[in-house]
Design a protein around this motif. Structure first.
Motif, PDB file in Angstrom:
ATOM      1  N   ALA A 206       0.448  -1.279   0.202  1.00  0.00           N
ATOM      2  CA  ALA A 206       0.244  -0.035  -0.253  1.00  0.00           C
ATOM      3  C   ALA A 206       0.958   1.468  -0.203  1.00  0.00           C
ATOM      4  O   ALA A 206       0.298   2.124  -0.891  1.00  0.00           O
ATOM      5  CB  ALA A 206      -0.478  -0.001   1.145  1.00  0.00           C
ATOM      6  N   LEU A 207       2.459   0.928   0.268  1.00  0.00           N
ATOM      7  CA  LEU A 207       2.921   2.581   0.551  1.00  0.00           C
ATOM      8  C   LEU A 207       3.604   2.531  -0.885  1.00  0.00           C
ATOM      9  O   LEU A 207       4.052   3.884  -1.311  1.00  0.00           O
ATOM     10  CB  LEU A 207       4.345   1.840   1.696  1.00  0.00           C
ATOM     11  CG  LEU A 207       3.416   2.379   3.148  1.00  0.00           C
ATOM     12  CD1 LEU A 207       4.413   1.912   4.490  1.00  0.00           C
ATOM     13  CD2 LEU A 207       2.816   3.691   3.158  1.00  0.00           C
TER      14      LEU A 207
ATOM     15  N   GLY B  83       2.442   1.811  -3.409  1.00  0.00           N
ATOM     16  CA  GLY B  83       1.080   2.013  -4.018  1.00  0.00           C
ATOM     17  C   GLY B  83       0.720   3.478  -4.589  1.00  0.00           C
ATOM     18  O   GLY B  83       0.750   4.202  -4.422  1.00  0.00           O
ATOM     19  N   VAL B  84       0.791   4.174  -3.024  1.00  0.00           N
ATOM     20  CA  VAL B  84       0.760   5.264  -2.800  1.00  0.00           C
ATOM     21  C   VAL B  84       2.238   6.253  -3.203  1.00  0.00           C
ATOM     22  O   VAL B  84       2.214   7.299  -4.413  1.00  0.00           O
ATOM     23  CB  VAL B  84       1.113   6.123  -1.266  1.00  0.00           C
ATOM     24  CG1 VAL B  84       1.089   7.830  -1.125  1.00  0.00           C
ATOM     25  CG2 VAL B  84      -0.192   5.292  -0.686  1.00  0.00           C
ATOM     26  N   ILE B  85       2.995   5.774  -3.066  1.00  0.00           N
ATOM     27  CA  ILE B  85       4.305   6.414  -4.381  1.00  0.00           C
ATOM     28  C   ILE B  85       4.285   6.334  -5.275  1.00  0.00           C
ATOM     29  O   ILE B  85       4.707   7.128  -6.669  1.00  0.00           O
ATOM     30  CB  ILE B  85       6.241   5.787  -3.678  1.00  0.00           C
ATOM     31  CG1 ILE B  85       5.938   6.397  -1.935  1.00  0.00           C
ATOM     32  CG2 ILE B  85       6.426   6.902  -4.821  1.00  0.00           C
ATOM     33  CD1 ILE B  85       7.076   5.755  -1.978  1.00  0.00           C
ATOM     34  N   ASN B  86       3.907   4.954  -6.052  1.00  0.00           N
ATOM     35  CA  ASN B  86       2.722   5.687  -7.130  1.00  0.00           C
ATOM     36  C   ASN B  86       2.490   5.408  -7.987  1.00  0.00           C
ATOM     37  O   ASN B  86       2.395   6.286  -8.988  1.00  0.00           O
ATOM     38  CB  ASN B  86       3.376   3.251  -6.972  1.00  0.00           C
ATOM     39  CG  ASN B  86       2.761   3.788  -9.120  1.00  0.00           C
ATOM     40  OD1 ASN B  86       3.813   3.114  -9.771  1.00  0.00           O
ATOM     41  ND2 ASN B  86       2.110   2.188  -9.710  1.00  0.00           N
ATOM     42  N   THR B  87       1.250   5.822  -7.031  1.00  0.00           N
ATOM     43  CA  THR B  87       0.151   6.074  -7.049  1.00  0.00           C
ATOM     44  C   THR B  87       0.290   8.356  -7.486  1.00  0.00           C
ATOM     45  O   THR B  87       0.020   9.078  -8.357  1.00  0.00           O
ATOM     46  CB  THR B  87      -0.967   6.051  -6.817  1.00  0.00           C
ATOM     47  OG1 THR B  87      -1.476   5.540  -6.257  1.00  0.00           O
ATOM     48  CG2 THR B  87      -2.439   7.791  -6.800  1.00  0.00           C
ATOM     49  N   MET B  88       1.247   8.348  -7.042  1.00  0.00           N
ATOM     50  CA  MET B  88       1.928   9.989  -6.977  1.00  0.00           C
ATOM     51  C   MET B  88       2.879  10.157  -8.106  1.00  0.00           C
ATOM     52  O   MET B  88       2.609  10.403  -8.600  1.00  0.00           O
ATOM     53  CB  MET B  88       2.894  10.440  -4.929  1.00  0.00           C
ATOM     54  CG  MET B  88       1.564  10.502  -4.242  1.00  0.00           C
ATOM     55  SD  MET B  88       2.269  11.283  -3.100  1.00  0.00           S
ATOM     56  CE  MET B  88       4.286  10.439  -3.002  1.00  0.00           C
TER      57      MET B  88
ATOM     58  N   TYR C 232       0.565  10.168 -10.908  1.00  0.00           N
ATOM     59  CA  TYR C 232      -0.544  11.459 -11.656  1.00  0.00           C
ATOM     60  C   TYR C 232       0.615  12.208 -11.394  1.00  0.00           C
ATOM     61  O   TYR C 232      -0.185  13.563 -12.431  1.00  0.00           O
ATOM     62  CB  TYR C 232      -1.663  11.568  -9.950  1.00  0.00           C
ATOM     63  CG  TYR C 232      -2.590  12.439  -9.881  1.00  0.00           C
ATOM     64  CD1 TYR C 232      -3.750  12.659 -11.073  1.00  0.00           C
ATOM     65  CD2 TYR C 232      -2.268  13.755  -9.108  1.00  0.00           C
ATOM     66  CE1 TYR C 232      -4.426  13.118 -10.938  1.00  0.00           C
ATOM     67  CE2 TYR C 232      -3.298  14.615  -9.124  1.00  0.00           C
ATOM     68  CZ  TYR C 232      -4.637  14.540  -9.923  1.00  0.00           C
ATOM     69  OH  TYR C 232      -5.226  15.346 -10.193  1.00  0.00           O
TER      70      TYR C 232
ATOM     71  N   SER D 210       7.696   0.736  -9.885  1.00  0.00           N
ATOM     72  CA  SER D 210       6.887  -0.042  -8.983  1.00  0.00           C
ATOM     73  C   SER D 210       7.100  -1.019  -9.329  1.00  0.00           C
ATOM     74  O   SER D 210       7.828  -1.848  -7.766  1.00  0.00           O
ATOM     75  CB  SER D 210       5.225  -0.081  -9.654  1.00  0.00           C
ATOM     76  OG  SER D 210       4.620  -0.804  -9.071  1.00  0.00           O
TER      77      SER D 210
ATOM     78  N   LEU E  69      -7.506   8.807  -9.930  1.00  0.00           N
ATOM     79  CA  LEU E  69      -7.549   8.684  -9.063  1.00  0.00           C
ATOM     80  C   LEU E  69      -9.054   7.334  -8.286  1.00  0.00           C
ATOM     81  O   LEU E  69      -8.157   6.819  -7.653  1.00  0.00           O
ATOM     82  CB  LEU E  69      -7.763   9.967  -7.898  1.00  0.00           C
ATOM     83  CG  LEU E  69      -5.604  10.681  -8.194  1.00  0.00           C
ATOM     84  CD1 LEU E  69      -5.734  11.915  -7.094  1.00  0.00           C
ATOM     85  CD2 LEU E  69      -4.373   9.450  -7.999  1.00  0.00           C
TER      86      LEU E  69
END
Length: 144
Positions: free
Chosen positions: A17-18, A20-25, A28, A55, A107
């Motif tokens: 999940a962490l 994933g947050v980095i990957n999502t930022m 985006y 990722s 998102l």
């Protein structure tokens, strides 16, 4: 040497999940950057591809504690195929069907794809015997 067994499944989920947050930022930020030059679907595809490379390496090192190999690298995009499909359809529906705008569409669309991506990436990154169940930390096995 990195070991997959040293990290139990619940911890893998948290680290995933962490990452994933980095990957999502990352995704985006790239999406918004590319959106200035390209149509939203092309911006989405480019940002998704680049963030997936990051990722792979973050998940190999921190989530699954496994050595990145060419085989895993080449198979990793398959784990994201469902994620990509769900996000792309979601972005399209949000932007073109619901007319909700293109800035936050990725998102919103990514929420449903996260659990599927974890299961598929775990399948690719870990040998069968290590992904079938939670393994005790006191029995580490080095991944070749």
């Amino acid at each position: 040497m990195l070991t997959a067994r040293s990290r139990p499944i619940p911890r893998q989920v948290v680290v995933f999940a962490l990452v994933g947050v980095i990957n999502t930022m990352t995704y985006y930020g790239l999406y918004l950057l590319f959106l200035t030059c390209f149509p939203y679907l092309l911006a989405h595809v480019l940002a998704f591809g680049l963030s997936m490379i990051g990722s792979f390496f973050l998940n190999a090192r921190f989530t699954y504690r496994t050595r990145p190999t060419w085989r895993k690298f080449l198979l990793f995009p398959l784990t994201n195929a469902t994620n990509f499909l769900l996000m792309t359809v979601g972005v399209y529906v949000i932007v073109d069907v619901l007319r909700a705008g293109n800035r936050f569409a990725p998102l919103l669309a990514s929420a449903a794809a996260i659990p599927v991506t974890f299961v598929l990436s775990r399948t690719i990154m870990l040998p069968k015997g290590e992904r079938d169940h939670a393994l005790p930390a006191q029995e580490p096995t080095t991944i070749p």
